[in-house]
Design an enzyme around this catalytic site. Structure first.
Site, PDB file in Angstrom:
ATOM      1  N   TYR A   7      15.146  33.974   0.404  1.00  0.00           N
ATOM      2  CA  TYR A   7      16.189  33.952  -0.625  1.00  0.00           C
ATOM      3  C   TYR A   7      16.429  32.526  -1.089  1.00  0.00           C
ATOM      4  O   TYR A   7      16.614  31.616  -0.281  1.00  0.00           O
ATOM      5  CB  TYR A   7      17.475  34.552  -0.044  1.00  0.00           C
ATOM      6  CG  TYR A   7      18.669  34.525  -0.979  1.00  0.00           C
ATOM      7  CD1 TYR A   7      18.530  34.830  -2.333  1.00  0.00           C
ATOM      8  CD2 TYR A   7      19.936  34.203  -0.514  1.00  0.00           C
ATOM      9  CE1 TYR A   7      19.621  34.810  -3.183  1.00  0.00           C
ATOM     10  CE2 TYR A   7      21.040  34.195  -1.349  1.00  0.00           C
ATOM     11  CZ  TYR A   7      20.878  34.500  -2.688  1.00  0.00           C
ATOM     12  OH  TYR A   7      21.948  34.480  -3.539  1.00  0.00           O
ATOM     13  N   CYS A   8      16.433  32.316  -2.416  1.00  0.00           N
ATOM     14  CA  CYS A   8      16.750  31.031  -3.028  1.00  0.00           C
ATOM     15  C   CYS A   8      15.797  29.956  -2.491  1.00  0.00           C
ATOM     16  O   CYS A   8      14.586  30.121  -2.541  1.00  0.00           O
ATOM     17  CB  CYS A   8      18.216  30.689  -2.800  1.00  0.00           C
ATOM     18  SG  CYS A   8      18.829  29.232  -3.680  1.00  0.00           S
ATOM     19  N   LEU A   9      16.327  28.850  -1.977  1.00  0.00           N
ATOM     20  CA  LEU A   9      15.468  27.795  -1.449  1.00  0.00           C
ATOM     21  C   LEU A   9      14.651  28.289  -0.258  1.00  0.00           C
ATOM     22  O   LEU A   9      13.535  27.826  -0.019  1.00  0.00           O
ATOM     23  CB  LEU A   9      16.324  26.593  -1.043  1.00  0.00           C
ATOM     24  CG  LEU A   9      15.598  25.333  -0.565  1.00  0.00           C
ATOM     25  CD1 LEU A   9      14.554  24.886  -1.565  1.00  0.00           C
ATOM     26  CD2 LEU A   9      16.589  24.218  -0.298  1.00  0.00           C
ATOM     27  N   GLY A  66      13.295  31.162  -0.180  1.00  0.00           N
ATOM     28  CA  GLY A  66      12.142  31.801  -0.811  1.00  0.00           C
ATOM     29  C   GLY A  66      11.098  30.792  -1.232  1.00  0.00           C
ATOM     30  O   GLY A  66       9.891  31.045  -1.128  1.00  0.00           O
ATOM     31  N   LEU A 115      13.526  36.411  -3.351  1.00  0.00           N
ATOM     32  CA  LEU A 115      14.783  36.792  -3.983  1.00  0.00           C
ATOM     33  C   LEU A 115      15.383  35.581  -4.692  1.00  0.00           C
ATOM     34  O   LEU A 115      15.787  34.619  -4.031  1.00  0.00           O
ATOM     35  CB  LEU A 115      15.765  37.326  -2.940  1.00  0.00           C
ATOM     36  CG  LEU A 115      15.250  38.442  -2.022  1.00  0.00           C
ATOM     37  CD1 LEU A 115      16.310  38.803  -0.987  1.00  0.00           C
ATOM     38  CD2 LEU A 115      14.847  39.659  -2.832  1.00  0.00           C
TER      39      LEU A 115
END
Length: 618
Positions: free
Chosen positions: A351-353, A355, A379
């Site tokens: 998720y985010c960083l 990811g 994500l």
């Protein structure tokens, strides 16, 4: 160099004293050259200034204004165009000066909705995310005229800071951003005598709202100066109400704890799920309240879920690098999952960083012939940062050097700098609307699970954040073929595991068109989903919400690239949450046979129950 935990406890591991670095991802050769000792004086001075400016380099923004001003000065045609724009906006205001009812063409007839009439009459409308003028009082004179006058000026400045021949695009964007920030300070919604909602509330309460607002302002000011945080309100306690899915900590080192969640079905999928959250915030955005916990949803679907819970770095961990987060973070977690469930391939989720780091890890594993990943889910995660939205306004050589000096002084990027950056991008709603509600309307902030999580901020290690800003945001090395791990360049196109990529429509941190570019730099089987909501609300997308919707498509390996606009026109539309479709996608890439839930490692008794200890670090 790295802070390690006491040795000898079962399940714990210290970080290696010397981890291999992502060499081209960090600072360039000039930054690595030895500095004269006198330069410490310069860095100390810049660090002091950075604390006063909230980490914003004034030079970067002055340079943008200078570039815009000089190009505008030598463009008489554009000046005439702006003069005409001002005249047109003024004529629109004069034609509608009395308010919606003064326009005979705007009357839709008796019984029609007043909001529809106002929308027809209004020559200028706020942006979709701007809720400062939602109160019906703004549709009455003279408030309507003040609102429209402000929006007319805003429209003119948006046009004035549009692209100009010869002007650097980033300078144009920065000029627009600064103009918007300056205008927001003088919005009529900020002034009690000009805001109909404040006037009405003050008359109704006899001024009690202003007294309550003054108390709120004093409380917030003291908290800001003392850098203290309120405890979670009743009903939102971490470990009891939030981050409360049952589980056990099965591994711990100085960088993260690994949580294994208890099964909720009699049989489970053979392949486990490993979630890599961002370390910018605490992990439990993916395990909020029981009704909107992604973790709880996955274990309810028969998956064995592991979650990384990152530490909140201290000054002693200033030298933690991106490579530490990969090797001693993601890879260490993957190794531990493999030890607990040997012979099983893993569904990895970032998720985010987190990811972005997972994509780097997957490309490195593909290069090295490591095929332990059954699938990869990203994500709201970017791999290319050329279109990273308004975050790029805060990234250039001057700004990065300024932040580096501030982190050099402290050893980390402190929480207020991150929070202010994200708030400034949507200042209309995240700063000014909240200030009006709290300080002039006297309203308390209503607690929500996501609001508690947002306030539970973390720090960024100096080395890691410098490498992230330079190697990824500033130089965009990952998709430029210049990002090396352990001395060798990696390529996203080497990834062969199937990808499930999720972007959100109104994301201002990872804009969906930027996330979409994952399709441009990979060749594997890929399913792309564009869901309603923002960076957090679009991901925390529980089933049963009637407002949820998403677009999706499947790209087989080797298919031709389709641009984002064409993709939107041809993608399949669906109502509801994307979570069930994702669970089905994971199940389709798992073994058909179900197995008994894996046992929890015996040594986990030494490490404690979920949510562990790192989530409580402040």
């Amino acid at each position: 160099m790295l802070e390690t935990l006491p040795k000898g406890k079962a399940g714990e591991a210290a970080l290696p004293a010397t981890a291999p670095r992502m060499t081209p991802a960090g600072a360039g050769p000039r930054a690595l050259a030895p500095e004269h000792v006198h330069q410490n004086l310069d860095r100390s001075l810049r660090a002091s200034v950075a604390r006063l400016t909230g980490g914003i380099s004034t030079h970067a923004f002055l340079d943008a204004w200078t570039d815009w001003t000089f190009h505008m000065a030598r463009s008489p045609g554009r000046q005439l165009e702006l003069l005409e724009r001002a005249q047109q906006n003024l004529l629109k205001l004069m034609a509608h000066g009395g308010g919606p009812a003064s326009d005979p063409g705007s009357d839709p007839g008796p019984g029609a909705d007043a909001d529809v009439a106002a929308e027809i009459a209004a020559p200028f409308t706020p942006k979709a995310y701007d809720h400062r003028f939602d109160d019906p009082g703004w549709q009455r004179p003279p408030f309507w005229l003040w609102q429209q006058s402000f929006l007319a000026v805003q429209d003119w400045w948006d046009h004035a800071t549009d692209q100009l021949r010869g002007l650097q695009p980033k300078d144009a964007d920065r000029a627009r951003f600064m103009a918007r920030q300056a205008l927001d300070t003088v919005s009529p919604s900020n002034f009690p005598a000009l805001n109909p909602e404040i006037i009405g509330t003050t008359l109704a309460s006899g001024g009690r709202n202003l007294a309550d607002g003054a108390v709120h302002f004093a409380e917030d000011m003291l908290k800001t100066l003392a850098q203290v945080h309120d405890p979670a309100p009743p009903g939102y306690e971490v470990g009891k109400d939030l981050a409360c899915t049952p589980g056990t900590v099965v591994f711990r080192n100085a960088l993260f704890e690994l949580i294994q969640y208890a099964p909720q079905t009699g049989a489970v999928r053979a392949e486990p799920v490993l979630i890599v959250p961002a370390w910018i915030m605490k992990y439990y955005i993916l395990d909020l309240s029981p009704q909107n916990s992604m973790v709880r949803h996955l274990v309810g679907q028969g998956f064995t879920v592991f979650m990384i819970s990152w530490c909140n770095p201290t000054p002693a961990q200033a030298e933690l690098s991106l490579e530490d987060y990969r090797a001693s973070g993601v890879m260490a977690a993957l190794d531990r999952v493999g030890a607990l469930m040997p012979g099983r391939r893993v569904h990895a989720v970032g998720y985010c960083l987190g990811g972005t780091m997972l994509a780097i890890t997957a490309a490195t594993m593909a290069r090295d012939g490591d095929d332990r990943l059954a699938s990869i889910t990203l994500l709201a995660a970017q791999v290319d940062f050329a279109e990273a939205g308004e975050l790029l306004l805060f990234v250039d050589e001057s700004q990065v050097a300024f932040l580096e000096d501030m982190m050099w002084d402290r050893g980390y990027l402190d929480r207020p700098q991150m929070a202010r950056t994200f708030s400034a991008i949507r200042s209309e709603d995240l700063i000014w609307s909240r200030a009006v509600r709290r300080y002039f309307l006297g309203q308390e902030d209503l607690p929500t699970d996501m609001g508690v999580w947002v306030a539970d901020t973390t720090r960024m290690p100096a080395q890691m954040h410098s490498e992230y800003l330079r190697g990824l945001l500033l130089q965009n090395r990952l998709t430029a073929g210049r990002f090396a791990v352990e001395g060798r360049v990696i390529a996203l196109k080497d990834i062969s595991a199937p990808l499930f990529v999720v972007a959100t429509e109104t994301d201002h941190i990872a804009p969906w068109r930027s996330v979409y570019k994952t399709q441009l730099f990979t060749d594997c089987d890929l399913t792309f989903v564009l869901t309603s909501g923002g960076h957090n609300s679009g991901i925390v997308n529980k089933p049963g919400d009637p407002r949820s919707r998403y677009l999706w498509s499947h790209r087989p390996p080797g298919a031709l690239y389709v641009g984002p606009d064409d993709w939107v026109a041809t993608a399949t539309s669906a109502q509801g949450s994307w979570w069930p479709a994702w669970a089905d996608w994971l199940a389709g890439r798992s073994s058909a046979a179900l197995t008994a839930p894996p046992p929890v490692a015996a040594e986990a008794a030494f490490l404690g129950a979920a949510p562990g200890t790192y989530v409580f670090q402040t």
